[in-house]
Write a protein that holds these residues in place. Sequence first.
Motif, PDB file in Angstrom:
ATOM      1  N   ASP A  70     -16.882 -23.211 -83.245  1.00  0.00           N
ATOM      2  CA  ASP A  70     -15.423 -23.312 -83.133  1.00  0.00           C
ATOM      3  C   ASP A  70     -14.736 -22.462 -84.198  1.00  0.00           C
ATOM      4  OD1 ASP A  70     -15.814 -25.096 -81.064  1.00  0.00           O
ATOM      5  OD2 ASP A  70     -15.510 -26.881 -82.321  1.00  0.00           O
ATOM      6  N   LEU A  71     -15.286 -22.475 -85.406  1.00  0.00           N
ATOM      7  CA  LEU A  71     -14.701 -21.704 -86.496  1.00  0.00           C
ATOM      8  C   LEU A  71     -14.708 -20.214 -86.180  1.00  0.00           C
ATOM      9  CD1 LEU A  71     -13.605 -21.416 -89.377  1.00  0.00           C
ATOM     10  CD2 LEU A  71     -15.974 -21.534 -90.200  1.00  0.00           C
ATOM     11  N   HIS A  72     -15.833 -19.723 -85.680  1.00  0.00           N
ATOM     12  CA  HIS A  72     -15.906 -18.291 -85.423  1.00  0.00           C
ATOM     13  C   HIS A  72     -15.154 -17.882 -84.165  1.00  0.00           C
ATOM     14  CE1 HIS A  72     -18.296 -16.473 -88.644  1.00  0.00           C
ATOM     15  NE2 HIS A  72     -18.548 -17.750 -88.888  1.00  0.00           N
ATOM     16  N   ALA A  73     -14.945 -18.806 -83.258  1.00  0.00           N
ATOM     17  CA  ALA A  73     -14.056 -18.518 -82.140  1.00  0.00           C
ATOM     18  C   ALA A  73     -12.626 -18.345 -82.647  1.00  0.00           C
ATOM     19  CB  ALA A  73     -14.119 -19.643 -81.112  1.00  0.00           C
ATOM     20  N   GLN A  74     -12.229 -19.145 -83.621  1.00  0.00           N
ATOM     21  CA  GLN A  74     -10.896 -19.014 -84.210  1.00  0.00           C
ATOM     22  C   GLN A  74     -10.776 -17.728 -85.016  1.00  0.00           C
ATOM     23  OE1 GLN A  74      -9.617 -22.376 -86.557  1.00  0.00           O
ATOM     24  NE2 GLN A  74      -7.652 -21.444 -87.073  1.00  0.00           N
ATOM     25  N   ILE A  75     -11.828 -17.377 -85.755  1.00  0.00           N
ATOM     26  CA  ILE A  75     -11.806 -16.115 -86.512  1.00  0.00           C
ATOM     27  C   ILE A  75     -11.658 -14.930 -85.562  1.00  0.00           C
ATOM     28  CG2 ILE A  75     -13.203 -14.573 -87.940  1.00  0.00           C
ATOM     29  CD1 ILE A  75     -14.373 -17.076 -89.290  1.00  0.00           C
ATOM     30  N   ASP A  76     -12.377 -14.955 -84.435  1.00  0.00           N
ATOM     31  CA  ASP A  76     -12.291 -13.864 -83.459  1.00  0.00           C
ATOM     32  C   ASP A  76     -10.898 -13.786 -82.847  1.00  0.00           C
ATOM     33  OD1 ASP A  76     -14.913 -13.147 -83.886  1.00  0.00           O
ATOM     34  OD2 ASP A  76     -15.692 -14.296 -82.188  1.00  0.00           O
ATOM     35  N   ALA A  77     -10.293 -14.947 -82.605  1.00  0.00           N
ATOM     36  CA  ALA A  77      -9.000 -14.972 -81.923  1.00  0.00           C
ATOM     37  C   ALA A  77      -7.827 -14.700 -82.860  1.00  0.00           C
ATOM     38  CB  ALA A  77      -8.811 -16.318 -81.234  1.00  0.00           C
ATOM     39  N   GLU A  78      -7.874 -15.244 -84.084  1.00  0.00           N
ATOM     40  CA  GLU A  78      -6.711 -15.209 -84.965  1.00  0.00           C
ATOM     41  C   GLU A  78      -6.914 -14.365 -86.224  1.00  0.00           C
ATOM     42  OE1 GLU A  78      -5.519 -19.207 -85.852  1.00  0.00           O
ATOM     43  OE2 GLU A  78      -5.803 -19.890 -83.778  1.00  0.00           O
ATOM     44  N   GLY A  79      -8.149 -14.013 -86.518  1.00  0.00           N
ATOM     45  CA  GLY A  79      -8.421 -13.248 -87.721  1.00  0.00           C
ATOM     46  C   GLY A  79      -8.953 -14.121 -88.839  1.00  0.00           C
ATOM     47  N   LEU A  80      -9.612 -13.470 -89.792  1.00  0.00           N
ATOM     48  CA  LEU A  80     -10.264 -14.191 -90.883  1.00  0.00           C
ATOM     49  C   LEU A  80      -9.268 -14.920 -91.775  1.00  0.00           C
ATOM     50  CD1 LEU A  80     -12.731 -14.931 -92.567  1.00  0.00           C
ATOM     51  CD2 LEU A  80     -12.591 -12.682 -93.655  1.00  0.00           C
ATOM     52  N   ASP A  81      -8.171 -14.280 -92.129  1.00  0.00           N
ATOM     53  CA  ASP A  81      -7.224 -14.908 -93.047  1.00  0.00           C
ATOM     54  C   ASP A  81      -6.549 -16.126 -92.429  1.00  0.00           C
ATOM     55  OD1 ASP A  81      -7.737 -13.287 -95.220  1.00  0.00           O
ATOM     56  OD2 ASP A  81      -6.202 -11.826 -94.687  1.00  0.00           O
ATOM     57  N   ALA A  82      -6.259 -16.074 -91.150  1.00  0.00           N
ATOM     58  CA  ALA A  82      -5.647 -17.225 -90.486  1.00  0.00           C
ATOM     59  C   ALA A  82      -6.614 -18.403 -90.452  1.00  0.00           C
ATOM     60  CB  ALA A  82      -5.215 -16.848 -89.068  1.00  0.00           C
ATOM     61  N   ALA A  83      -7.876 -18.112 -90.103  1.00  0.00           N
ATOM     62  CA  ALA A  83      -8.881 -19.174 -90.097  1.00  0.00           C
ATOM     63  C   ALA A  83      -9.141 -19.669 -91.512  1.00  0.00           C
ATOM     64  CB  ALA A  83     -10.176 -18.671 -89.463  1.00  0.00           C
ATOM     65  N   GLY A  84      -9.110 -18.734 -92.478  1.00  0.00           N
ATOM     66  CA  GLY A  84      -9.303 -19.129 -93.870  1.00  0.00           C
ATOM     67  C   GLY A  84      -8.195 -20.027 -94.368  1.00  0.00           C
TER      68      GLY A  84
END
Length: 215
Positions: A70-84
């Motif tokens: 789920d985390l990496h799906a969010q990173i792919d969709a929104e970018g690293l800083d947004a997920a961070g």
Amino acid sequence: MRELFTPLAILSCMALPLAGCKIVKNPDPNDASVQAAEMTDEARMAAYAETIWADKVLPTVSENAVRLTDLHAQIDAEGLDAAGAAHGLRPEGEANPWNFAANGEGTIVEANTESRAAKLMVDVDADGAADLTLQLGPVIRGTALRDAMPFIVFTDFRDQIEFAKLGRALNDLANAGLSVPEGDLVGRTVTFEGVYTLRNKGDAIELVPTSLQVR
């Protein structure tokens, strides 16, 4: 004339001005501050790591853990800083990389348990390829465990050397808490929870597990 015999310590005091004669109390060997001063950096940081491991480090990992897929799906969709910003942990300063607490399970596709840098390569999306490395140690790369803890602040420590020793001590505790079965592990399922550092989207994931179960 009668000769006068006087102990050396008394003669020394008589020969000096009164202000120069001082009685110094021997330090109490049971005093905690004395014991800490006599410890090496490694021993002192190992002792500190022990005091925070069960009460602070492990709860921080568990409370912030996100399912890896789920985390990496969010990173792919929104970018690293947004997920961070939503799930990441890092020391103050935008130049510092994000650290993530994550959990999940997958199939072991490669295992190297003989090396001192022992590791498992794990497929979490069932495509047959490894998606992450679980660092078993005892040699563990990086300082993700240290840098993911919001209560560990660099300025609370003497210098960079001491801070580095703390990172190693936490990695040592992670290694000590793992139990990996013997024999061929390839094809078996592993469940994990731990922390990893991600500097850039798409970088290889090298997770330091704080809990791990192979079945």
